[in-house]
Design a protein around this motif. Structure first.
Motif, short mmCIF file in Angstrom:
data_model
loop_
_atom_site.label_atom_id
_atom_site.label_comp_id
_atom_site.label_asym_id
_atom_site.label_seq_id
_atom_site.Cartn_x
_atom_site.Cartn_y
_atom_site.Cartn_z
N ILE A 291 31.29 41.95 52.12
CA ILE A 291 31.00 40.95 51.09
C ILE A 291 30.66 39.64 51.80
CG2 ILE A 291 32.32 42.05 49.27
CD1 ILE A 291 34.57 40.05 49.78
N ASN A 292 29.49 39.13 51.49
CA ASN A 292 28.94 37.97 52.17
C ASN A 292 29.36 36.67 51.48
OD1 ASN A 292 26.27 36.08 52.80
ND2 ASN A 292 26.80 37.48 54.47
N ASP A 293 29.27 35.57 52.21
CA ASP A 293 29.58 34.26 51.63
C ASP A 293 28.80 34.00 50.34
OD1 ASP A 293 31.39 33.32 53.57
OD2 ASP A 293 29.76 32.75 54.91
N ARG A 294 27.58 34.52 50.28
CA ARG A 294 26.69 34.23 49.15
C ARG A 294 26.92 35.16 47.96
NH1 ARG A 294 21.38 34.58 52.86
NH2 ARG A 294 22.61 36.34 53.61
N SER A 295 27.76 36.15 48.12
CA SER A 295 27.91 37.18 47.09
C SER A 295 28.68 36.68 45.87
CB SER A 295 28.64 38.40 47.68
OG SER A 295 29.98 38.06 48.02
N PHE A 296 28.44 37.33 44.74
CA PHE A 296 29.19 37.07 43.52
C PHE A 296 30.67 37.35 43.73
CE2 PHE A 296 31.14 39.11 39.79
CZ PHE A 296 31.13 38.05 38.87
N VAL A 297 30.97 38.44 44.45
CA VAL A 297 32.37 38.81 44.70
C VAL A 297 33.10 37.69 45.42
CG1 VAL A 297 33.89 40.35 46.00
CG2 VAL A 297 32.00 41.30 44.68
N LYS A 298 32.49 37.16 46.48
CA LYS A 298 33.16 36.11 47.28
C LYS A 298 33.25 34.79 46.52
CE LYS A 298 34.88 34.54 51.24
NZ LYS A 298 35.00 33.10 50.99
N ARG A 299 32.22 34.46 45.76
CA ARG A 299 32.18 33.17 45.08
C ARG A 299 32.99 33.13 43.80
NH1 ARG A 299 27.95 32.22 42.79
NH2 ARG A 299 26.79 34.18 43.08
N LYS A 300 33.05 34.26 43.07
CA LYS A 300 33.63 34.24 41.73
C LYS A 300 34.85 35.15 41.56
CE LYS A 300 30.57 31.42 39.94
NZ LYS A 300 30.93 30.10 39.36
N LEU A 301 34.72 36.42 41.97
CA LEU A 301 35.82 37.36 41.72
C LEU A 301 36.99 37.12 42.66
CD1 LEU A 301 36.64 39.73 39.92
CD2 LEU A 301 35.69 41.28 41.64
N TYR A 302 36.71 36.89 43.93
CA TYR A 302 37.79 36.66 44.89
C TYR A 302 38.67 35.47 44.52
CZ TYR A 302 39.96 34.68 49.05
OH TYR A 302 40.84 34.09 49.93
N PRO A 303 38.10 34.29 44.16
CA PRO A 303 38.98 33.17 43.78
C PRO A 303 39.87 33.48 42.60
CG PRO A 303 36.75 32.39 44.23
CD PRO A 303 36.68 33.89 44.20
N LEU A 304 39.36 34.26 41.63
CA LEU A 304 40.17 34.59 40.45
C LEU A 304 41.36 35.46 40.83
CD1 LEU A 304 40.50 34.62 37.31
CD2 LEU A 304 39.16 36.74 37.34
N LEU A 305 41.12 36.50 41.61
CA LEU A 305 42.20 37.42 41.96
C LEU A 305 43.12 36.82 43.01
CD1 LEU A 305 40.28 39.34 40.41
CD2 LEU A 305 41.04 41.15 41.95
N ASP A 306 42.59 35.96 43.86
CA ASP A 306 43.41 35.38 44.92
C ASP A 306 44.48 34.44 44.36
OD1 ASP A 306 43.87 35.10 47.80
OD2 ASP A 306 43.21 33.02 47.54
N THR A 307 44.22 33.86 43.19
CA THR A 307 45.20 32.95 42.58
C THR A 307 46.14 33.67 41.61
OG1 THR A 307 43.58 32.40 40.86
CG2 THR A 307 43.66 30.97 42.80
N ASN A 308 45.94 34.98 41.44
CA ASN A 308 46.80 35.76 40.55
C ASN A 308 48.11 36.08 41.29
OD1 ASN A 308 48.04 37.92 39.07
ND2 ASN A 308 46.07 38.33 38.08
N LYS A 309 49.20 35.51 40.82
CA LYS A 309 50.48 35.64 41.50
C LYS A 309 51.06 37.06 41.42
CE LYS A 309 51.70 30.77 40.96
NZ LYS A 309 52.68 29.78 40.43
N GLU A 310 50.53 37.86 40.52
CA GLU A 310 51.03 39.23 40.38
C GLU A 310 50.39 40.17 41.39
OE1 GLU A 310 50.50 40.47 36.39
OE2 GLU A 310 51.80 38.91 35.54
N LEU A 311 49.36 39.71 42.10
CA LEU A 311 48.62 40.54 43.04
C LEU A 311 48.77 40.01 44.46
CD1 LEU A 311 45.29 40.87 41.02
CD2 LEU A 311 47.21 42.47 41.02
N THR A 312 48.64 40.90 45.42
CA THR A 312 48.63 40.50 46.82
C THR A 312 47.20 40.63 47.33
OG1 THR A 312 50.88 41.33 47.13
CG2 THR A 312 49.56 40.96 49.11
N SER A 313 46.61 39.49 47.67
CA SER A 313 45.20 39.46 48.08
C SER A 313 45.10 38.94 49.51
CB SER A 313 44.41 38.55 47.12
OG SER A 313 43.08 38.37 47.57
N THR A 314 44.40 39.70 50.35
CA THR A 314 44.18 39.26 51.73
C THR A 314 42.70 39.44 52.07
OG1 THR A 314 44.71 41.48 52.56
CG2 THR A 314 46.50 39.86 52.50
N ILE A 315 42.16 38.52 52.85
CA ILE A 315 40.76 38.57 53.22
C ILE A 315 40.62 38.20 54.69
CG2 ILE A 315 40.21 36.18 52.61
CD1 ILE A 315 37.57 37.30 51.38
N ARG A 316 39.70 38.86 55.39
CA ARG A 316 39.48 38.55 56.80
C ARG A 316 38.00 38.61 57.13
NH1 ARG A 316 38.59 43.20 59.79
NH2 ARG A 316 39.03 45.15 58.68
#
Length: 453
Positions: free
Chosen positions: A180-205
């Motif tokens: 998933i690239n910096d320019r992708s919808f996933v990185k720009r929109k979906l990742y921020p939403l799930l990353d702030t969800n306290k019920e989920l464990t989100s890691t990215i590298r």
């Protein structure tokens, strides 16, 4: 949030009214609704082609998100007893506004499921589909979820709800998205939403750097932006076409010649990598079938850029790229180190041709794709990054089971990798000599790796 209903095999799980009664005027007024459908069968997948590519035109999606690329990937690499289609399609008042090309990958021992992963189609190419550890390497440089740029903000929450229901219905353990690239919808929109969800464990590298040439002004102006040494290399490669010991460049335009020229590309590519001890991209013959099929489709659609260089010995370099919406994707190259014109770097000469062609045809960028090879940074200082993203949807069912799954996956990956590297030596030599060459070559590989690190 607007109403979201989820469909399985075109059957609604929940029904949402699209009309609201207006008592004062005694008439019904349509309200915007977003509905979700899960595609799980090949026939329904194929029927999406027109809507898929129409949507792609309204997104920032790449050639790797086109229907033919993703469908071809599933046909040649994805379809597997351990993988299940799970494409999420979102519609607003019946019009497709988002497609998430997903599948479920499962690790099983006999009939016992150890782990299920939700992944982006196009990410992995391993024939060992049950062992998720090897699924991370793929033939697609950039992967994403397709979303109409005008609907990104309103889509992200209904999309997550559809994914969450998919996860719950199939007892999925993790979401694993690669490339998933910096320019992708996933990185720009979906990742921020799930990353702030306290019920989920989100890691990215970060996994890769992806150098990009932005095409501003014209080719001559671009050359002047480069360092003097880089400029000299490009000009020397181009001037070699006028020298007696140089090379000639031609474009592959005849569909009947595409397969033949790809065969030559494969031979040179494999020879180079096998000599270094590596299997090469075409060690797995599925890739040959996939790339030939897609190249023919791209040729018909005007999306193929394919040029070859020949000197007095014959082919000395080939370069195959794809072009879509002003972006040129420098996908495959091969060259002969022993050719008479090798000192002029004909491979770089072909790349220079691509850059010139992109300028002359109103291109936006030349994508040099994954990798930090030195020649790329001679041509540009602009880079985007690729990422690997993992989300755990629930607490581990069993710590011991998780450790077992990861250990077995790692061991399986290691054994299969070493078996492949040994097979390369066996193909180059006889079995007895391979026993000698394999440890020597493997030592050289490891020494180079750790020196480079």
């Amino acid at each position: 949030m607007r109403d979201s209903s989820v469909y399985n095999n075109s059957q609604p799980i929940s029904d949402a009214s699209a009309d609201v009664l207006q008592p004062e005027k005694s008439r019904r007024t349509k309200v915007d609704t977003i509905s979700a459908e899960i595609i799980t069968d090949l026939s329904s997948f194929k029927n999406l082609e027109t809507e898929w590519d129409n949507l792609l035109e309204k997104t920032e999606g790449t050639i790797y998100s086109s229907f033919n690329w993703i469908f071809g990937w599933w046909k040649h690499f994805g379809e597997n007893a351990f993988r299940t289609l799970s494409i999420v399609v979102l519609r607003k008042n019946g019009r497709v506004i988002c497609i998430a090309p997903l599948y479920i990958g499962e690790t099983r021992i006999l009939n016992f499921s150890l782990q299920k992963r939700l992944r982006l189609m196009g990410d992995g190419a391993s024939i060992y589909g049950s062992w998720g550890y090897r699924d991370t390497y793929g033939r697609s440089d950039f992967l994403d979820i397709l979303c109409d740029v005008d609907a990104e903000d309103e889509v992200v929450k209904p999309l997550f709800e559809a994914i969450q229901q998919l996860v719950n219905d199939n007892r999925i353990d993790h979401l694993n998205f690669e490339h998933i690239n910096d320019r992708s919808f996933v990185k720009r929109k979906l990742y921020p939403l799930l990353d702030t969800n306290k019920e989920l464990t989100s890691t990215i590298r970060e996994t890769d750097v992806c150098p990009t040439i932005h095409l501003n002004n014209d080719f001559d102006a671009y050359l002047m932006e480069l360092s003097s040494s880089s400029r000299r290399k490009l000009r020397t490669s181009l001037k070699a076409e006028t020298k007696k010991d140089g090379y000639e460049v031609s474009e592959v335009t005849d569909p009947e010649e595409v397969d033949n020229e790809i065969d030559i590309l494969i031979q040179m590519h494999q020879s180079r990598w096998n000599d270094l001890g590596y299997p090469g991209a075409f060690f797995d013959t599925r890739f040959e079938h996939f790339i030939k099929e897609f190249a023919q489709i791209a040729q018909k659609k005007g999306q193929l850029w394919f040029k070859i260089a020949k000197d007095k010995k014959g082919h000395c370099a080939t370069r195959l790229a794809f072009k879509y919406k002003g972006r040129y994707y420098d996908y495959l190259t091969s060259f002969d180190y022993d050719s008479p014109s090798s000192k002029y770097r004909p491979g770089i000469g072909l790349l220079t041709h691509m850059i010139k062609d992109a300028f002359e045809n109103d291109g936006r960028t030349v994508e040099l794709l994954r990798g930090d090879e030195a020649y790329k940074f001679d041509l540009t200082s602009d880079v985007h990054k690729n990422w690997s993203w993992k989300v755990s949807f629930k607490k581990e069912r069993n710590k011991l089971l998780t450790i077992l799954t990861d250990t077995v996956s790692l061991l399986t990956f290691t054994v299969l990798k070493e078996a492949t590297l040994f097979q390369v030596q066996k193909n180059l030599h006889n079995s007895l000599k391979a026993l000698v060459e394999y440890p020597r070559v493997r030592y050289e590989m490891l020494k180079y790796k750790y020196q480079d690190d």
